[in-house]
Write a protein that holds these residues in place. Structure first.
Motif, PDB file in Angstrom:
ATOM      1  N   ALA A 166      78.161  25.140  22.020  1.00 32.47           N
ATOM      2  CA  ALA A 166      78.885  24.742  20.812  1.00 32.47           C
ATOM      3  C   ALA A 166      79.531  25.936  20.114  1.00 32.47           C
ATOM      4  O   ALA A 166      80.681  25.885  19.707  1.00 32.47           O
ATOM      5  CB  ALA A 166      77.936  24.026  19.863  1.00 32.47           C
ATOM      6  N   HIS A 167      78.787  27.028  19.982  1.00 33.27           N
ATOM      7  CA  HIS A 167      79.329  28.171  19.256  1.00 33.27           C
ATOM      8  C   HIS A 167      79.859  29.267  20.166  1.00 33.27           C
ATOM      9  O   HIS A 167      80.356  30.267  19.711  1.00 33.27           O
ATOM     10  CB  HIS A 167      78.270  28.761  18.318  1.00 33.27           C
ATOM     11  CG  HIS A 167      78.026  27.899  17.130  1.00 33.27           C
ATOM     12  ND1 HIS A 167      78.688  28.074  15.947  1.00 33.27           N
ATOM     13  CD2 HIS A 167      77.240  26.816  16.968  1.00 33.27           C
ATOM     14  CE1 HIS A 167      78.305  27.150  15.088  1.00 33.27           C
ATOM     15  NE2 HIS A 167      77.416  26.371  15.692  1.00 33.27           N
ATOM     16  N   SER A 168      79.670  29.115  21.481  1.00 35.38           N
ATOM     17  CA  SER A 168      80.083  30.223  22.340  1.00 35.38           C
ATOM     18  C   SER A 168      81.365  29.943  23.101  1.00 35.38           C
ATOM     19  O   SER A 168      82.096  30.863  23.423  1.00 35.38           O
ATOM     20  CB  SER A 168      78.957  30.575  23.314  1.00 35.38           C
ATOM     21  OG  SER A 168      78.555  29.443  24.044  1.00 35.38           O
ATOM     22  N   ILE A 169      81.676  28.665  23.363  1.00 31.38           N
ATOM     23  CA  ILE A 169      82.873  28.410  24.160  1.00 31.38           C
ATOM     24  C   ILE A 169      84.109  28.845  23.360  1.00 31.38           C
ATOM     25  O   ILE A 169      84.245  28.519  22.186  1.00 31.38           O
ATOM     26  CB  ILE A 169      82.951  26.914  24.591  1.00 31.38           C
ATOM     27  CG1 ILE A 169      84.017  26.710  25.655  1.00 31.38           C
ATOM     28  CG2 ILE A 169      83.172  25.983  23.428  1.00 31.38           C
ATOM     29  CD1 ILE A 169      83.621  27.170  27.026  1.00 31.38           C
ATOM     30  N   GLY A 170      84.926  29.634  23.973  1.00 32.64           N
ATOM     31  CA  GLY A 170      86.100  30.163  23.272  1.00 32.64           C
ATOM     32  C   GLY A 170      85.800  31.420  22.482  1.00 32.64           C
ATOM     33  O   GLY A 170      86.654  32.276  22.314  1.00 32.64           O
ATOM     34  N   ALA A 171      84.555  31.544  22.004  1.00 36.19           N
ATOM     35  CA  ALA A 171      84.274  32.615  21.052  1.00 36.19           C
ATOM     36  C   ALA A 171      83.712  33.875  21.692  1.00 36.19           C
ATOM     37  O   ALA A 171      83.840  34.963  21.142  1.00 36.19           O
ATOM     38  CB  ALA A 171      83.296  32.117  19.986  1.00 36.19           C
ATOM     39  N   VAL A 172      83.044  33.770  22.832  1.00 38.58           N
ATOM     40  CA  VAL A 172      82.561  34.991  23.491  1.00 38.58           C
ATOM     41  C   VAL A 172      83.094  35.059  24.916  1.00 38.58           C
ATOM     42  O   VAL A 172      83.564  34.068  25.463  1.00 38.58           O
ATOM     43  CB  VAL A 172      81.008  35.089  23.503  1.00 38.58           C
ATOM     44  CG1 VAL A 172      80.434  35.129  22.103  1.00 38.58           C
ATOM     45  CG2 VAL A 172      80.390  33.953  24.289  1.00 38.58           C
ATOM     46  N   GLY A 173      82.984  36.226  25.479  1.00 45.62           N
ATOM     47  CA  GLY A 173      83.486  36.452  26.829  1.00 45.62           C
ATOM     48  C   GLY A 173      84.895  36.991  26.791  1.00 45.62           C
ATOM     49  O   GLY A 173      85.671  36.635  25.905  1.00 45.62           O
ATOM     50  N   PRO A 174      85.217  37.878  27.740  1.00 45.97           N
ATOM     51  CA  PRO A 174      86.552  38.502  27.723  1.00 45.97           C
ATOM     52  C   PRO A 174      87.687  37.501  27.904  1.00 45.97           C
ATOM     53  O   PRO A 174      88.824  37.777  27.549  1.00 45.97           O
ATOM     54  CB  PRO A 174      86.492  39.499  28.888  1.00 45.97           C
ATOM     55  CG  PRO A 174      85.310  39.130  29.693  1.00 45.97           C
ATOM     56  CD  PRO A 174      84.356  38.420  28.789  1.00 45.97           C
ATOM     57  N   HIS A 175      87.414  36.329  28.475  1.00 46.56           N
ATOM     58  CA  HIS A 175      88.460  35.319  28.619  1.00 46.56           C
ATOM     59  C   HIS A 175      88.205  34.111  27.723  1.00 46.56           C
ATOM     60  O   HIS A 175      88.817  33.064  27.903  1.00 46.56           O
ATOM     61  CB  HIS A 175      88.566  34.861  30.071  1.00 46.56           C
ATOM     62  CG  HIS A 175      88.659  35.992  31.041  1.00 46.56           C
ATOM     63  ND1 HIS A 175      87.546  36.578  31.602  1.00 46.56           N
ATOM     64  CD2 HIS A 175      89.717  36.661  31.516  1.00 46.56           C
ATOM     65  CE1 HIS A 175      87.930  37.571  32.395  1.00 46.56           C
ATOM     66  NE2 HIS A 175      89.241  37.635  32.361  1.00 46.56           N
TER      67      HIS A 175
END
Lengths: 492, 534
Positions: free
Chosen positions: B319-328
C-alpha cells in the motif's frame, strides 16, 4: 534435648522387632523409587531433537496455492455462477449497454433512476476533478476530509431528516464495517435469512451470535425474541451484558421483496433490540419522494438505529453511507474499520452524490416514473406462465425463476443462462443472472434471471422485454433433449 | 561478522542473538549481501524515564477528571429515545472518546478544501464547547501538506492525469451500477488489470474499487481454516480484518524481526495445529512493504529465504511502497532488487503514489484466475469508477516512462532525495526518528498525546499540515508525528517545515535524541539516491 531424642531413636531401633525394621526399610526404598523413577506419561509431549525437527521441516509439503477443493467445497451443492462470462462492456451502462461491440437495451444493471448518463451529474464530476483532483490521498482522519464529503454527509442526513451521516468509500464496506463496530463477541444479532452478502460479512466480522429468522417472517422473529427473553430471565446477570441487534434490508436484493419494517420496528422497540436497516436498493427507489422504505411504510426513522445505503446504484454516484442519530453514527468515525482505515471517497464522486441527491429532492416525479415502470413490469412479468416472479410490485429488482425445476440446480441454471443469452441475441435486450458465491452464501435461492427496472424504459420497450423472455423460454424449454417436467425435484 | 543461527542475516555490531531478544527497542543492523549499499538502520532509542512518567501521569489526571465528571453529571451523554436499552458502547471505549479524545479532537479529521497536493487549504474551525461540536469560521489556511499520502505528487487538478480522468467521465460514466461478475466488467478495468500486472512485473492482476476492501475482501478467499498465517504485529487494520474473517489461525511475530518470524515458522511447521498436531495445509507470511506508522521497510530478501526454507507462501501489502520506493518506483521488490515473481501474492493500493483510489492483487495467471472466480469484491462489489481508473493508468504510464517524458524518473528521484534529506536533517536536529532512511514516511516520536496535539496545532499555525498518531492507535509511549514526503515538495518547503518543527520541538522538549549525528552541513543536491539508476 537433642541427646534425649537421639537416645530415644536409638532405643526404639534397638528394641524394634527385626521384621518391623525390614518393612520400614522396604517402604522407605519404595518411596525413594517412586520419587526418582522416570515418569512415562503417554499423553505428554516428548521434546523433539534438532534432527527430528529438521526431518519434519524437510517432509513438510504444503498444499498448492491454487486449490481445486477445500473444506468449503464439501457437502455444499451448487457451483460458482460467477463463472458465467457476461461479456465486457464499453461506454456508460445507461439505458442502452454496449457489450462486446453491440448495443442492447439494458435491464441488467441497477440504473434505477437513469442517473448513470445524467449530464448534470457528469458535469459536476468533471468540475470537481478541476477543483479537487482525483484521489483524496488519505483517510478521513488525516487530511482526507474534503468539504464535499461534509456537504454530502449533511445533505443525506437532511434528506432523511436524521442527525448525522458517515460516508464510506465503497458501498460494500459501509454495512459490513458498521455492524462489527457495534456488535461484538457475545452479543446477539437477529437477521433475516436472505440478507445480502455484505451484511453476512459484517455478521461474520462481528463474531456475535447470529440468529436467523425466516425471510420476512415476523412471527418467527417474535419466536426467537421470546426465546431470548426466556433465556434472559433464567440468567439475568448474563442478560445485562448482551447487546441485541436486528438487521434487515429495505428491499432484499436476493428476493426483491420488501421488509415488513413496521412490524419489525415495533417488535424491536418492545424487546429493546437495536434495528439496522440496509437500504442499498430501496434508498432513492421507493417511497413518495424516494426516501426509502421508512417513507413507504411510514415508519418513524428515529425507531431505527441506523440506515445504510448505497450511492452506486440508484444514485449513479459512488460509495456508501450510514445515517442515523449522532450518538450512534459518530461512533463510526472512531471504530468503523472501513471508515477510519481507508482512504476517503474521491471528492469528485462525493460531488456527484450531492448532485444526484439534489436531483431527487427537486424532482420527486422521477421516483413516481420509476415506480410506474416497476409496477407495469411486474404486471407484465407475472403473465408469463413458466416463471415464478419474486419481488414486490414496486421493487426495481425482480427475480424470475423457473416454475418447475428441470432436475437439478445446475440444469436450471444452464437453462436460464440459455434464455438470458437467447433474449440478448434475438431481441437485443441485456438481462443477467445474479452472481452469487454459492459456497459462501448463507442461503441459496432457486437460480433466477434478474430484471432491473429503470425509469427510462417506455411501456412498449417493457412489452418487448416480456415478449422476448416468453419467446426465449418457449424456444429453450421446448428442446427435445430436456428432461421431463415431472422428474423428481432437486433438494432445492 | 557473526552469523546468527538458523537465519541468514548478519550482525554487524556483534550483538549476540540472545541479547537481541532482551533489548526490544534495538533492531540489529543488517547488511544485505545483494545490496551492499542498503543498510537498514531502524534503530529507535528507548523513551526516557521522565517522559514515560509524564505520559502516564497525563493520562491518569485526564481519567480522574473524566470519572469525576461522570460521577457528578451522569446524564451528560445519553441517548434520548433508547431508555432501557443496553448501552451501545463498551464503557471504556465510550469513556475514552468523551473525556480524552474529545479534548484533542481538533487535531484530527481536519477538513480541507481543494487538492491535497504539495499545499493544502485547511478550513478553519473553532469549538465553543470543548470539542463536542465545531463551527467553521469561514477562514481558510494555506499549509504545506506533510499529511497526505501523495508520494509522487500525482494529486493534481491540472496536467495530463486530471485531463485524462476528466475525459473518461463522459466516455464511461462514473458507475457501472453492477458488479463485475455480472455486467460491470468494463473495458477500462480490463485494461487497468493488464497495465498493473505489467507495472508490478507479474502475469496477472485484479483491481478493486477500494484499497481497504482489497485486503479485507480478498484475504478470506485466499485463506481458509486449514491455513496458518504468520502476520507482522504492525500490519494494517484491513489485513487484520481480512485474516480474522477468513477463519485461518493467526500467529503474530515481532515487527520486522526475522528471528521472531523464523521462530513462528518453525513452530508452525513442526508442531502443526493445536491439539491434533496435524500439519497445516498452507502457511502464509503476511507483511507490508513500507509500514505507514513505523516508517520501516520490510526485510524482503530475508523473508524470501525464510519462506523458501519453510515452504511458506508470502503475501506482501505494498500500500505505501508501490510507486514510492525502488529506483523505478516498482515497490519493495524493486528496492531490494528481488524478482517480483518470488513473492506469491502482491497487493497494493492506488491511493498513495498514484493520487487515485482502489487497490490491486497481483500474482500468477492461475492464482488471479482463481481469485476472479472467488473474490467477494468481484462478485458483490462494483468495479472502480472510470475517472479513478483513468488517473491510475495515466500516472502509472508516466512512472513507467511510457508517456515519453522523463517526468516519472524525476519524481521518483525527487521523492527519494526529499526523504533522505528530511530524515538526515531531523536526526541532526536530534529528534527521535523512526524507520528506514529510504522510507517516504517519517514518524518522529512525541510520546504523549498532549504534546502530539500541541505539535499539530502549532505546526498549523506555522503553515504546516502534519499528522499525529497516538494512544490507543499506538502504545502509550509511542505517540508520533508523521511526515509524509512528496515528490512535489521543494527543498525550500522542507526547510520551512524543519525550521518550524525545530521551534515546536524546543517548546516541548522533543529534541532529546542521544545519538550524535555528524555536525556536517547536509547539502540537498548532494544527497545520494538510487546509485544504480541511469
Amino acid at each position: 534435648m537433642l541427646n534425649i531424642s537421639g537416645d530415644y531413636i536409638y532405643q526404639s531401633i534397638i528394641q524394634a522387632p527385626i521384621y518391623h525394621l525390614l518393612l520400614e526399610g522396604i517402604l522407605f526404598m519404595w518411596v525413594i523409587w517412586l520419587l526418582k523413577r522416570k515418569k512415562i506419561n503417554p499423553t505428554e509431549e516428548q521434546p523433539l531433537s534438532a534432527k527430528e525437527q529438521q526431518q519434519i521441516i524437510d517432509h513438510f509439503e504444503p498444499k498448492p496455492l491454487i486449490y481445486n477443493g477445500d473444506s468449503r467445497d464439501e457437502g455444499v451443492e451448487g457451483d460458482e455462477s460467477s463463472e458465467i462470462d457476461w461479456g465486457t462492456i464499453d461506454g456508460p451502462a445507461g439505458k442502452y449497454i454496449e457489450i462486446d461491440g453491440t448495443k442492447y437495451l439494458n435491464l441488467a444493471t441497477h440504473n434505477y433512476l437513469g442517473f448513470v448518463e445524467e449530464p448534470s451529474i457528469l458535469d459536476e464530476t468533471e468540475r470537481c476533478i478541476r477543483q479537487y483532483g482525483v484521489g483524496s490521498c488519505g483517510p478521513r482522519g488525516f487530511y482526507g476530509t474534503v468539504d464535499v464529503h461534509l456537504e454530502l454527509e449533511e445533505a443525506i442526513a437532511k434528506f432523511l431528516n436524521l442527525e448525522e451521516t458517515a460516508l464510506y468509500a465503497y458501498s460494500f464496506a459501509a454495512i459490513s464495517s458498521a455492524i462489527p463496530s457495534y456488535a461484538k463477541r457475545g452479543d446477539v444479532i437477529f437477521a433475516d435469512e436472505h440478507v445480502n452478502f455484505a451484511i453476512q460479512r459484517g455478521l461474520i466480522a462481528s463474531r456475535s451470535e447470529i440468529r436467523y429468522f425466516k425471510h420476512n417472517d415476523v412471527e418467527d422473529l417474535t419466536r426467537l425474541l421470546n426465546l431470548q427473553r426466556k433465556a434472559d430471565l433464567q440468567n439475568p446477570v448474563k442478560a445485562k451484558a448482551i447487546r441485541r441487534f436486528c438487521v434487515v434490508e429495505g428491499i432484499y436484493s436476493k428476493t426483491g421483496l420488501i421488509c415488513p419494517l413496521k412490524e419489525i420496528s415495533e417488535l424491536c422497540l418492545e424487546f429493546k433490540v437495536r434495528l439496522f436497516v440496509d437500504e442499498s436498493i430501496s434508498f432513492g427507489a421507493i417511497g413518495q419522494t424516494g426516501r426509502g422504505i421508512t417513507e413507504y411504510l411510514n415508519v418513524p426513522r428515529e425507531n431505527i438505529d441506523f440506515i445504510s445505503g448505497s450511492l452506486e446504484q440508484g444514485l449513479g454516484a459512488f460509495g456508501g453511507f450510514i445515517v442515523g442519530s449522532s450518538y450512534v453514527v459518530d461512533h463510526q468515525r472512531i471504530s468503523g474499520l472501513g471508515y477510519c482505515f481507508s482512504a476517503s471517497l474521491p471528492p469528485m464522486l462525493a460531488g456527484a452524490g450531492i448532485q444526484a441527491l439534489k436531483l431527487i429532492e427537486s424532482n420527486p416525479q422521477l421516483i413516481q416514473e420509476l415506480q410506474n415502470n416497476c409496477e407495469y413490469m411486474d404486471r407484465k412479468l407475472r403473465s408469463l406462465s413458466v416463471f415464478t416472479i419474486s419481488g414486490h410490485p414496486l421493487s426495481p429488482v425482480k427475480h424470475m425463476s423457473l416454475k418447475k425445476s428441470f432436475g437439478s440446480r445446475k440444469t436450471d441454471k444452464l437453462l436460464l443462462k440459455e434464455i438470458a443469452f437467447h433474449v440478448r441475441e434475438n431481441a437485443k435486450i441485456a438481462v443477467v443472472m445474479p452472481a452469487y458465491l454459492e459456497k459462501e452464501e448463507k442461503t441459496l435461492l432457486p437460480p433466477s434471471i434478474r430484471i432491473a427496472v429503470n425509469r427510462l424504459l417506455k411501456d412498449n420497450e417493457m412489452d418487448d422485454v416480456v415478449t422476448a423472455l416468453k419467446e426465449a423460454a418457449n424456444v429453450v424449454l421446448s428442446k427435445p433433449d430436456l428432461p421431463d417436467y415431472d422428474e423428481p425435484k432437486s433438494q432445492n | 561478522m557473526t552469523r546468527l543461527d538458523g537465519s541468514n542475516h548478519y550482525c554487524r555490531n556483534g550483538i549476540i542473538p540472545a541479547a537481541v531478544n532482551k533489548i526490544p527497542n534495538i533492531i540489529t543492523k543488517v547488511e544485505e549481501q545483494k545490496n551492499p549499499m542498503k543498510l537498514v538502520e531502524e534503530e529507535v532509542e528507548a523513551c526516557s524515564l521522565t517522559d514515560a512518567l509524564f505520559a502516564y501521569l497525563y493520562l491518569t489526571v485526564l481519567f480522574i477528571v473524566g470519572y469525576a465528571n461522570d460521577f457528578f453529571r451522569p446524564q451528560a451523554f445519553q441517548e434520548s429515545n433508547r431508555v432501557g436499552y443496553h448501552t451501545l458502547y463498551a464503557s471504556f471505549e465510550s469513556f475514552y472518546t468523551r473525556h480524552v479524545f474529545r479534548r484533542i479532537r481538533d487535531a484530527w479529521n481536519i477538513p480541507i478544501c481543494g487538492v491535497p497536493g504539495k499545499y493544502c487549504t485547511i478550513k478553519d474551525r473553532v469549538t465553543h464547547d470543548n470539542g463536542w461540536t465545531f463551527e467553521f469560521t469561514g477562514k481558510k489556511i494555506d499549509c504545506i501538506n506533510m499529511g497526505s499520502y501523495n508520494y509522487l505528487g500525482f494529486a493534481e487538478n491540472t496536467g495530463p492525469c486530471a485531463e485524462a480522468s476528466s475525459m473518461s467521465v463522459r466516455q464511461s460514466g462514473i458507475t457501472t451500477a453492477s458488479t463485475r461478475a455480472e455486467l460491470g466488467n468494463a473495458s477500462y478495468i480490463v485494461e487497468l488489470d493488464r497495465l498493473v500486472a505489467r507495472f508490478v512485473g507479474v502475469d496477472d492482476a485484479l483491481t478493486c474499487a477500494m484499497g481497504f476492501a482489497t485486503n479485507s475482501l480478498n484475504l478470506p478467499c485466499i485463506l481458509d481454516d486449514e491455513c496458518l498465517v504468520i502476520s507482522d504485529e504492525k500490519n494494517h487494520a484491513s489485513i487484520i480484518l481480512g485474516l480474522r474473517t477468513s477463519g485461518a489461525t493467526i500467529r503474530v511475530f515481532k515487527h520486522n524481526n526475522m528471528r521472531s518470524l523464523e521462530k513462528r515458522l518453525r513452530e508452525g511447521v513442526i508442531y502443526g495445529r493445536p491439539k491434533t498436531h496435524a500439519p497445516w495445509q498452507k502457511i502464509f507470511i503476511v507483511v507490508e512493504g513500507v509500514y505507514s506508522m513505523e516508517g520501516t521497510i520490510v526485510r524482503l530478501p530475508e523473508i524470501i529465504d525464510l519462506k523458501r526454507k519453510y515452504k511458506a507462501y508470502l503475501y506482501v501489502d505494498e500500500a505505501h511502497s508501490i510507486g514510492a520506493v525502488g529506483p523505478h518506483g516498482r515497490g519493495v521488490c524493486d528496492y531490494w532488487g528481488v524478482d517480483p515473481r518470488q513473492v506469491d501474492i502482491l497487493m497494493g493500493t492506488f491511493t498513495k503514489s498514484f493520487g487515485s483510489a482502489g487497490g490491486y492483487i497481483a500474482g500468477t495467471k492461475d492464482f488471479i484466475g482463481m481469485l476472479r472466480k472467488r473474490s467477494h469484491a468481484q462478485t458483490y462489489g462494483g468495479p472502480m469508477s472510470a475517472p479513478v481508473a483513468e488517473q491510475i493508468m495515466s500516472s502509472m504510464k508516466i512512472i513507467m516512462g511510457e508517456s515519453g517524458s522523463g517526468e516519472g524518473v524525476r519524481r521518483i528521484r525527487q521523492l527519494a532525495r526529499n526523504s533522505r534529506y528530511f530524515r538526515q536533517k531531523l536526526k541532526q536536529l536530534r529528534f527521535v526518528v523512526y524507520g528506514n532512511d529510504d522510507s517516504p514516511v517519517i514518524p518522529v516520536r512525541v510520546n504523549m498525546i498532549s504534546k502530539l496535539t500541541y505539535c499539530v496545532r502549532e505546526m498549523r499555525k506555522a503553515g504546516v499540515a502534519v499528522v499525529g498518531v497516538g494512544f490507543p492507535a499506538t502504545p502509550i509511549l509511542e505517540g508520533k508525528i508523521r511526515f509524509c514526503m512528496s515528490a512535489s515538495h521543494t527543498k525550500e518547503m522542507l526547510d520551512h517545515v524543519l525550521h518550524a518543527f525545530a521551534e515546536v520541538g524546543d517548546d516541548i522538549l522533543l529534541r532529546v535524541s542521544t545519538n550524535m549525528p555528524s555536525a556536517e552541513e547536509i547539502v540537498y543536491s548532494d544527497v545520494e539516491v538510487h546509485e544504480k539508476i541511469q
